[in-house]
Design a protein around this motif. Structure first.
Motif, PDB file in Angstrom:
ATOM      1  N   UNK A 221      -0.146  -1.615 -11.434  1.00 38.66           N
ATOM      2  CA  UNK A 221      -0.223  -0.416 -10.597  1.00 38.66           C
ATOM      3  C   UNK A 221       1.017  -0.337  -9.718  1.00 38.66           C
ATOM      4  N   UNK A 222       1.414   0.877  -9.382  1.00 40.58           N
ATOM      5  CA  UNK A 222       2.586   1.063  -8.536  1.00 40.58           C
ATOM      6  C   UNK A 222       2.446   2.336  -7.714  1.00 40.58           C
ATOM      7  N   UNK A 223       3.226   2.385  -6.639  1.00 40.97           N
ATOM      8  CA  UNK A 223       3.385   3.594  -5.842  1.00 40.97           C
ATOM      9  C   UNK A 223       4.856   3.966  -5.941  1.00 40.97           C
ATOM     10  N   UNK A 224       5.128   5.187  -6.334  1.00 42.49           N
ATOM     11  CA  UNK A 224       6.520   5.606  -6.460  1.00 42.49           C
ATOM     12  C   UNK A 224       7.189   5.654  -5.091  1.00 42.49           C
ATOM     13  N   UNK A 225       8.446   5.308  -5.064  1.00 41.66           N
ATOM     14  CA  UNK A 225       9.203   5.277  -3.816  1.00 41.66           C
ATOM     15  C   UNK A 225       9.185   6.628  -3.110  1.00 41.66           C
ATOM     16  N   UNK A 226       9.282   7.714  -3.862  1.00 45.03           N
ATOM     17  CA  UNK A 226       9.298   9.041  -3.232  1.00 45.03           C
ATOM     18  C   UNK A 226       7.933   9.419  -2.661  1.00 45.03           C
TER      19      UNK A 226
ATOM     20  N   UNK B 253       6.674   7.476   1.625  1.00 43.68           N
ATOM     21  CA  UNK B 253       6.759   8.021   2.989  1.00 43.68           C
ATOM     22  C   UNK B 253       5.683   9.065   3.295  1.00 43.68           C
ATOM     23  N   UNK B 254       5.222   9.789   2.303  1.00 41.62           N
ATOM     24  CA  UNK B 254       4.202  10.816   2.522  1.00 41.62           C
ATOM     25  C   UNK B 254       2.829  10.203   2.767  1.00 41.62           C
ATOM     26  N   UNK B 255       2.607   9.017   2.266  1.00 40.43           N
ATOM     27  CA  UNK B 255       1.275   8.416   2.294  1.00 40.43           C
ATOM     28  C   UNK B 255       1.084   7.350   3.357  1.00 40.43           C
ATOM     29  N   UNK B 256       2.177   6.790   3.866  1.00 39.88           N
ATOM     30  CA  UNK B 256       2.055   5.674   4.800  1.00 39.88           C
ATOM     31  C   UNK B 256       2.862   5.926   6.068  1.00 39.88           C
ATOM     32  N   UNK B 257       2.364   5.439   7.179  1.00 36.55           N
ATOM     33  CA  UNK B 257       2.969   5.618   8.472  1.00 36.55           C
ATOM     34  C   UNK B 257       4.291   4.828   8.542  1.00 36.55           C
ATOM     35  N   UNK B 258       5.387   5.528   8.718  1.00 40.35           N
ATOM     36  CA  UNK B 258       6.709   4.899   8.710  1.00 40.35           C
ATOM     37  C   UNK B 258       6.882   3.898   9.854  1.00 40.35           C
ATOM     38  N   UNK B 259       6.165   4.090  10.949  1.00 46.90           N
ATOM     39  CA  UNK B 259       6.311   3.158  12.081  1.00 46.90           C
ATOM     40  C   UNK B 259       5.622   1.829  11.811  1.00 46.90           C
ATOM     41  N   UNK B 260       4.729   1.783  10.845  1.00 45.02           N
ATOM     42  CA  UNK B 260       4.002   0.543  10.553  1.00 45.02           C
ATOM     43  C   UNK B 260       4.531  -0.199   9.333  1.00 45.02           C
ATOM     44  N   UNK B 261       5.422   0.445   8.557  1.00 46.84           N
ATOM     45  CA  UNK B 261       5.868  -0.131   7.284  1.00 46.84           C
ATOM     46  C   UNK B 261       7.392  -0.161   7.218  1.00 46.84           C
ATOM     47  N   UNK B 262       7.918  -1.253   6.700  1.00 48.11           N
ATOM     48  CA  UNK B 262       9.357  -1.361   6.443  1.00 48.11           C
ATOM     49  C   UNK B 262       9.571  -1.300   4.937  1.00 48.11           C
ATOM     50  N   UNK B 263      10.388  -0.358   4.478  1.00 47.65           N
ATOM     51  CA  UNK B 263      10.670  -0.225   3.053  1.00 47.65           C
ATOM     52  C   UNK B 263      11.947  -1.007   2.762  1.00 47.65           C
ATOM     53  N   UNK B 264      11.857  -1.950   1.840  1.00 52.36           N
ATOM     54  CA  UNK B 264      13.016  -2.743   1.434  1.00 52.36           C
ATOM     55  C   UNK B 264      13.738  -2.034   0.311  1.00 52.36           C
ATOM     56  N   UNK B 265      15.027  -2.003   0.376  1.00 48.25           N
ATOM     57  CA  UNK B 265      15.822  -1.309  -0.642  1.00 48.25           C
ATOM     58  C   UNK B 265      16.465  -2.315  -1.557  1.00 48.25           C
TER      59      UNK B 265
END
Length: 59
Positions: free
Chosen positions: A39-44, A47-59
């Motif tokens: 299972x996966x969540x697409x990168x795009x 941001x729409x589904x999760x609170x940006x202040x609580x999550x750090x996205x690694x690039x």
């Protein structure tokens, strides 16, 4: 798949999609081969589904 509760939980998670099934790639507690679900969540979608202040996205 031996953990059906986990599978149902993943399927209910907003944005998470079944990407594929790896046939007979895992071994359960009884030593039998079983399928693994990926299972996966697409990168795009992240941001729409999760609170940006609580999550750090690694690039």
């Amino acid at each position: 798949m031996s953990n059906r509760s986990s599978k149902r939980s993943l399927e209910k998670t907003p944005g998470r999609q079944l990407e594929g099934i790896m046939r007979k790639s895992g071994v359960n507690d009884q030593g039998e081969f079983e399928d693994e679900y990926l299972y996966a969540i697409r990168r795009r979608d992240w941001p729409q589904r999760y609170n940006k202040t609580l999550v750090t996205v690694l690039v």
